[in-house]
Design a protein around this motif. Structure first.
Motif, PDB file in Angstrom:
ATOM      1  N   UNK A   1       0.828  -1.194   0.000  1.00  0.00           N
ATOM      2  CA  UNK A   1       0.000   0.000   0.000  1.00  0.00           C
ATOM      3  C   UNK A   1       0.870   1.255   0.000  1.00  0.00           C
ATOM      4  N   UNK A   2       1.891   1.258   0.850  1.00  0.00           N
ATOM      5  CA  UNK A   2       2.795   2.402   0.925  1.00  0.00           C
ATOM      6  C   UNK A   2       3.559   2.578  -0.376  1.00  0.00           C
TER       7      UNK A   2
ATOM      8  N   UNK B   1       2.574   1.649  -3.289  1.00  0.00           N
ATOM      9  CA  UNK B   1       1.624   2.134  -4.276  1.00  0.00           C
ATOM     10  C   UNK B   1       1.456   3.645  -4.149  1.00  0.00           C
ATOM     11  N   UNK B   2       1.358   4.085  -2.909  1.00  0.00           N
ATOM     12  CA  UNK B   2       1.200   5.520  -2.660  1.00  0.00           C
ATOM     13  C   UNK B   2       2.429   6.292  -3.124  1.00  0.00           C
TER      14      UNK B   2
ATOM     15  N   UNK C   1       8.115  10.759  -1.252  1.00  0.00           N
ATOM     16  CA  UNK C   1       8.615   9.809  -0.268  1.00  0.00           C
ATOM     17  C   UNK C   1       7.528   9.600   0.780  1.00  0.00           C
ATOM     18  N   UNK C   2       7.150   8.374   0.990  1.00  0.00           N
ATOM     19  CA  UNK C   2       6.125   8.079   1.996  1.00  0.00           C
ATOM     20  C   UNK C   2       6.808   7.585   3.267  1.00  0.00           C
ATOM     21  N   UNK C   3       6.672   8.372   4.327  1.00  0.00           N
ATOM     22  CA  UNK C   3       7.365   8.046   5.567  1.00  0.00           C
ATOM     23  C   UNK C   3       6.507   7.195   6.484  1.00  0.00           C
ATOM     24  N   UNK C   4       5.221   7.424   6.420  1.00  0.00           N
ATOM     25  CA  UNK C   4       4.354   6.762   7.374  1.00  0.00           C
ATOM     26  C   UNK C   4       3.000   6.523   6.737  1.00  0.00           C
ATOM     27  N   UNK C   5       2.301   5.572   7.276  1.00  0.00           N
ATOM     28  CA  UNK C   5       0.982   5.235   6.771  1.00  0.00           C
ATOM     29  C   UNK C   5       0.098   4.933   7.960  1.00  0.00           C
ATOM     30  N   UNK C   6      -0.994   5.625   8.041  1.00  0.00           N
ATOM     31  CA  UNK C   6      -1.921   5.361   9.145  1.00  0.00           C
ATOM     32  C   UNK C   6      -3.220   4.831   8.592  1.00  0.00           C
ATOM     33  N   UNK C   7      -3.686   3.787   9.197  1.00  0.00           N
ATOM     34  CA  UNK C   7      -4.963   3.236   8.801  1.00  0.00           C
ATOM     35  C   UNK C   7      -5.916   3.387   9.978  1.00  0.00           C
ATOM     36  N   UNK C   8      -7.043   3.984   9.714  1.00  0.00           N
ATOM     37  CA  UNK C   8      -8.043   4.133  10.766  1.00  0.00           C
ATOM     38  C   UNK C   8      -9.359   3.521  10.325  1.00  0.00           C
TER      39      UNK C   8
END
Lengths: 150, 150
Positions: free
Chosen positions: A112-113, A115-116, A123-130
């Motif tokens: 997922x990261x 893909x983003x 640059x994707x540093x973090x991914x939060x899923x809620x």
DNA sequence: TTGACAAATGATAAATAATTTCTATATTCT
DNA sequence: AGAATATAGAAATTATTTATCATTTGTCAA
């Protein structure tokens, strides 16, 4: 477990801070729960043990503990913050009915990261899923808890 | 495109609201961008076309349009809201440097929601995925934009 | 078209309420 | 003990968002 407290103490002192009763109790109260209390809830709990503690002290210590990386601040909606001890990557389930926040030990897929990162080129540093839904807790928390945006 | 505006008009009237210049322009400005402006940014943009519009009117219309389901309010951090036209399920990339919010058309796996439902035992109604990182925009937005929590 | 009524606006003031700051006093740690 | 840090208690802050109200505008029926 004693060594954990010791190393904690060391970390705090090395940063030029001191370990006070108030600071310790704030951290302890936050450590022994997983219900993501607001600052005022933490104040109430700490007050049971330190009846003279002031609100300002709770806020100051939450800020300090956050700086030290021991505590995380969460924002769902813009009315108030919730706090939790920093226990590494995990995600949350937020009840739209009562506002409670639950921990989930789901690990988001690396895909997922990636893909983003691909789609944005950033640059994707973090991914939060809620996850949002309705929990089965019987008693509602007080009204201000229910003010989840959207 | 005319029919879209027509049906919008109908929807608003059927709800007991009226289509005013101000309301139309707020919605138009929000429709022609995907940069998730704050209320004050929307106010500035609308003011270029309606110099006499007041801040209160912008807020009132954002609220109304939200009630009608035409606009979504987003909160990252608790200082202010951001707004977007409601274009269905999508997720966001939030720049930790400048606070910009970008749309992503990534669809989160159904598996993830199911996993969350299983682990919690609760009904999962919605799932939001937010990616955090640093975008490559040259000019920073103003300071208040950078106040992303955590 | 016109008139009437309800809804919306503009301008301003007020509220909101969580968080921060202030200062004299107390506590911590070397 | 001494210097630096932290606290209690209360007041201030902050800026977004709402309320007020006289005036204007939109809608619809006649």
């Amino acid at each position: 477990m004693k060594s954990a407290i010791e190393s904690l103490n060391r970390k705090i002192r090395e940063s030029g801070y001191r370990m006070t009763k108030q600071r310790a109790v704030v951290l302890e109260e936050l450590s022994k729960t997983n219900d993501h209390p607001r600052a005022d809830e933490i104040y109430q709990r700490v007050r049971r043990r330190l009846p003279n503690i002031s609100f300002g002290t709770v806020y100051r210590n939450l800020k300090t503990l956050k700086e030290l990386g021991l505590v995380r601040e969460l924002n769902y909606g813009k009315k108030f913050s919730r706090f939790e001890v920093n226990i590494g990557k995990h995600h949350h389930f937020i009840c739209l009915g009562c506002g409670r926040v639950y921990d989930l030990d789901i690990v988001p897929s690396r895909k997922l990261c990636e893909e983003a990162a691909q789609k944005t080129g950033f640059e994707v540093a973090d991914c939060r899923v809620e996850f949002y839904g309705y929990c089965d807790a019987k008693e509602k928390r007080n009204l201000s808890d229910t003010e989840i945006d959207e």
